[in-house]
Motif scaffolding. Structure first.
Motif, PDB file in Angstrom:
ATOM      1  N   PRO A   1     -62.813  62.197 -12.220  1.00 50.56           N
ATOM      2  CA  PRO A   1     -62.761  62.727 -13.476  1.00 50.56           C
ATOM      3  C   PRO A   1     -61.015  62.491 -13.905  1.00 50.56           C
ATOM      4  O   PRO A   1     -60.291  62.270 -13.021  1.00 50.56           O
ATOM      5  CB  PRO A   1     -62.893  64.097 -13.100  1.00 50.56           C
ATOM      6  CG  PRO A   1     -64.060  64.163 -12.060  1.00 50.56           C
ATOM      7  CD  PRO A   1     -63.509  62.918 -11.158  1.00 50.56           C
ATOM      8  N   LEU A   2     -60.888  62.558 -15.243  1.00 50.24           N
ATOM      9  CA  LEU A   2     -59.433  62.481 -15.691  1.00 50.24           C
ATOM     10  C   LEU A   2     -58.715  63.568 -15.256  1.00 50.24           C
ATOM     11  O   LEU A   2     -58.997  64.815 -15.954  1.00 50.24           O
ATOM     12  CB  LEU A   2     -59.445  62.158 -17.121  1.00 50.24           C
ATOM     13  CG  LEU A   2     -58.156  61.728 -17.881  1.00 50.24           C
ATOM     14  CD1 LEU A   2     -57.697  60.424 -17.151  1.00 50.24           C
ATOM     15  CD2 LEU A   2     -58.566  61.698 -19.439  1.00 50.24           C
ATOM     16  N   GLU A   3     -58.080  63.626 -14.389  1.00 54.00           N
ATOM     17  CA  GLU A   3     -57.285  64.978 -13.957  1.00 54.00           C
ATOM     18  C   GLU A   3     -56.078  64.580 -13.015  1.00 54.00           C
ATOM     19  O   GLU A   3     -55.788  63.424 -12.885  1.00 54.00           O
ATOM     20  CB  GLU A   3     -58.213  65.929 -12.940  1.00 54.00           C
ATOM     21  CG  GLU A   3     -58.750  65.087 -11.922  1.00 54.00           C
ATOM     22  CD  GLU A   3     -59.794  65.978 -11.092  1.00 54.00           C
ATOM     23  OE1 GLU A   3     -60.355  66.928 -11.744  1.00 54.00           O
ATOM     24  OE2 GLU A   3     -59.787  65.876  -9.804  1.00 54.00           O
ATOM     25  N   LYS A   4     -55.101  65.388 -12.905  1.00 56.09           N
ATOM     26  CA  LYS A   4     -53.903  65.266 -12.116  1.00 56.09           C
ATOM     27  C   LYS A   4     -54.223  64.417 -10.707  1.00 56.09           C
ATOM     28  O   LYS A   4     -55.064  64.907  -9.932  1.00 56.09           O
ATOM     29  CB  LYS A   4     -53.288  66.704 -11.878  1.00 56.09           C
ATOM     30  CG  LYS A   4     -51.829  66.402 -11.320  1.00 56.09           C
ATOM     31  CD  LYS A   4     -50.764  66.386 -12.355  1.00 56.09           C
ATOM     32  CE  LYS A   4     -49.301  66.515 -11.492  1.00 56.09           C
ATOM     33  NZ  LYS A   4     -48.454  66.619 -12.627  1.00 56.09           N
ATOM     34  N   ALA A   5     -53.465  63.342 -10.637  1.00 50.92           N
ATOM     35  CA  ALA A   5     -53.658  62.548  -9.480  1.00 50.92           C
ATOM     36  C   ALA A   5     -52.473  63.010  -8.409  1.00 50.92           C
ATOM     37  O   ALA A   5     -51.399  63.588  -8.762  1.00 50.92           O
ATOM     38  CB  ALA A   5     -53.408  61.177  -9.793  1.00 50.92           C
ATOM     39  N   PRO A   6     -52.709  62.437  -7.096  1.00 48.75           N
ATOM     40  CA  PRO A   6     -51.470  62.826  -6.252  1.00 48.75           C
ATOM     41  C   PRO A   6     -50.206  62.185  -6.538  1.00 48.75           C
ATOM     42  O   PRO A   6     -49.376  62.676  -5.833  1.00 48.75           O
ATOM     43  CB  PRO A   6     -52.156  62.234  -4.734  1.00 48.75           C
ATOM     44  CG  PRO A   6     -53.661  62.197  -5.212  1.00 48.75           C
ATOM     45  CD  PRO A   6     -53.723  61.967  -6.564  1.00 48.75           C
ATOM     46  N   TRP A   7     -50.218  61.303  -7.295  1.00 49.14           N
ATOM     47  CA  TRP A   7     -48.815  60.633  -7.358  1.00 49.14           C
ATOM     48  C   TRP A   7     -48.160  61.242  -8.656  1.00 49.14           C
ATOM     49  O   TRP A   7     -47.163  60.805  -9.115  1.00 49.14           O
ATOM     50  CB  TRP A   7     -49.066  59.133  -7.546  1.00 49.14           C
ATOM     51  CG  TRP A   7     -50.040  58.737  -8.723  1.00 49.14           C
ATOM     52  CD1 TRP A   7     -49.778  58.337  -9.947  1.00 49.14           C
ATOM     53  CD2 TRP A   7     -51.493  58.328  -8.338  1.00 49.14           C
ATOM     54  NE1 TRP A   7     -51.173  58.149 -10.770  1.00 49.14           N
ATOM     55  CE2 TRP A   7     -51.997  57.848  -9.644  1.00 49.14           C
ATOM     56  CE3 TRP A   7     -52.100  58.584  -7.263  1.00 49.14           C
ATOM     57  CZ2 TRP A   7     -53.432  57.835  -9.780  1.00 49.14           C
ATOM     58  CZ3 TRP A   7     -53.548  58.122  -7.606  1.00 49.14           C
ATOM     59  CH2 TRP A   7     -54.022  57.599  -8.698  1.00 49.14           C
ATOM     60  N   GLY A   8     -48.874  62.159  -9.241  1.00 46.46           N
ATOM     61  CA  GLY A   8     -48.213  63.055 -10.403  1.00 46.46           C
ATOM     62  C   GLY A   8     -48.585  62.823 -11.737  1.00 46.46           C
ATOM     63  O   GLY A   8     -48.344  63.447 -12.644  1.00 46.46           O
ATOM     64  N   ASP A   9     -49.393  61.787 -12.038  1.00 44.46           N
ATOM     65  CA  ASP A   9     -50.002  61.140 -13.292  1.00 44.46           C
ATOM     66  C   ASP A   9     -51.498  61.816 -13.544  1.00 44.46           C
ATOM     67  O   ASP A   9     -51.647  62.373 -12.423  1.00 44.46           O
ATOM     68  CB  ASP A   9     -50.135  59.732 -13.370  1.00 44.46           C
ATOM     69  CG  ASP A   9     -48.781  59.077 -13.494  1.00 44.46           C
ATOM     70  OD1 ASP A   9     -47.762  59.697 -13.323  1.00 44.46           O
ATOM     71  OD2 ASP A   9     -48.653  57.871 -13.494  1.00 44.46           O
ATOM     72  N   THR A  10     -51.979  61.753 -14.747  1.00 44.49           N
ATOM     73  CA  THR A  10     -53.305  62.045 -14.802  1.00 44.49           C
ATOM     74  C   THR A  10     -53.839  60.670 -14.780  1.00 44.49           C
ATOM     75  O   THR A  10     -53.741  59.638 -15.288  1.00 44.49           O
ATOM     76  CB  THR A  10     -53.441  62.776 -16.239  1.00 44.49           C
ATOM     77  OG1 THR A  10     -52.729  63.925 -16.425  1.00 44.49           O
ATOM     78  CG2 THR A  10     -54.961  63.008 -16.542  1.00 44.49           C
ATOM     79  N   PHE A  11     -55.311  60.700 -13.859  1.00 43.78           N
ATOM     80  CA  PHE A  11     -56.064  59.550 -13.793  1.00 43.78           C
ATOM     81  C   PHE A  11     -57.304  59.673 -13.531  1.00 43.78           C
ATOM     82  O   PHE A  11     -57.821  60.799 -13.236  1.00 43.78           O
ATOM     83  CB  PHE A  11     -55.290  59.077 -12.336  1.00 43.78           C
ATOM     84  CG  PHE A  11     -56.070  57.658 -11.968  1.00 43.78           C
ATOM     85  CD1 PHE A  11     -55.934  56.469 -12.473  1.00 43.78           C
ATOM     86  CD2 PHE A  11     -57.266  57.736 -11.056  1.00 43.78           C
ATOM     87  CE1 PHE A  11     -56.665  55.398 -12.004  1.00 43.78           C
ATOM     88  CE2 PHE A  11     -58.071  56.684 -10.406  1.00 43.78           C
ATOM     89  CZ  PHE A  11     -57.654  55.559 -11.144  1.00 43.78           C
TER      90      PHE A  11
END
Length: 137
Positions: A107-117
């Motif tokens: 799903p398009l959501e906040k990723a561990p590296w801080g971006d939305t992915f």
């Protein structure tokens, strides 16, 4: 600005492959492991490449990563297309259209590296990765 780049998938040898491509194309190579981002609980995956990005002096960008053990890997089908940038509305619009009628795999959501992915397979079977970086201040 949104960029469109090839994203190659490997099984356990992304570091060697991306280093090879750097020897071919030159440029700056940055790689992060699954362990660095706590992106896998599998001890065997901690040193595998979660994301590699080669940026050539001429603007060429090639990305690649090791496919997690829990995901299918088929040589010959080991590529996807990456859309990345900081234009959130534009990238979300692409995401909505690409995933419509397809399959969302991440799903398009906040990723561990801080971006939305997010990751999806469109209705034609093409794998897409969308990464939205925070807008520049």
């Amino acid at each position: 600005m949104t960029t469109l780049n090839p994203y190659l998938s490997f099984r356990d040898n992304a570091k060697d492959a991306m280093t090879f491509y750097q020897s071919v194309f030159g440029g700056q190579l940055n790689m992060s492991t699954f362990g660095e981002f706590h992106a896998s609980e599998d001890p065997a995956e901690q040193d595998k490449i979660m994301h590699g990005m080669l940026t050539g002096e001429t603007g060429l960008v090639l990305m690649g990563a090791d496919t997690p053990n829990s995901m299918d890997y088929t040589p010959g089908n080991n590529y996807s297309v990456s859309l990345s940038g900081n234009e959130e509305a534009e990238l979300r619009g692409y995401w909505d259209k690409l995933s419509d009628g397809g399959t969302v795999t991440v799903p398009l959501e906040k990723a561990p590296w801080g971006d939305t992915f997010g990751m999806c397979k469109d209705k034609f079977g093409v794998d897409w990765l969308v990464n939205i970086a925070p807008a520049a201040s």
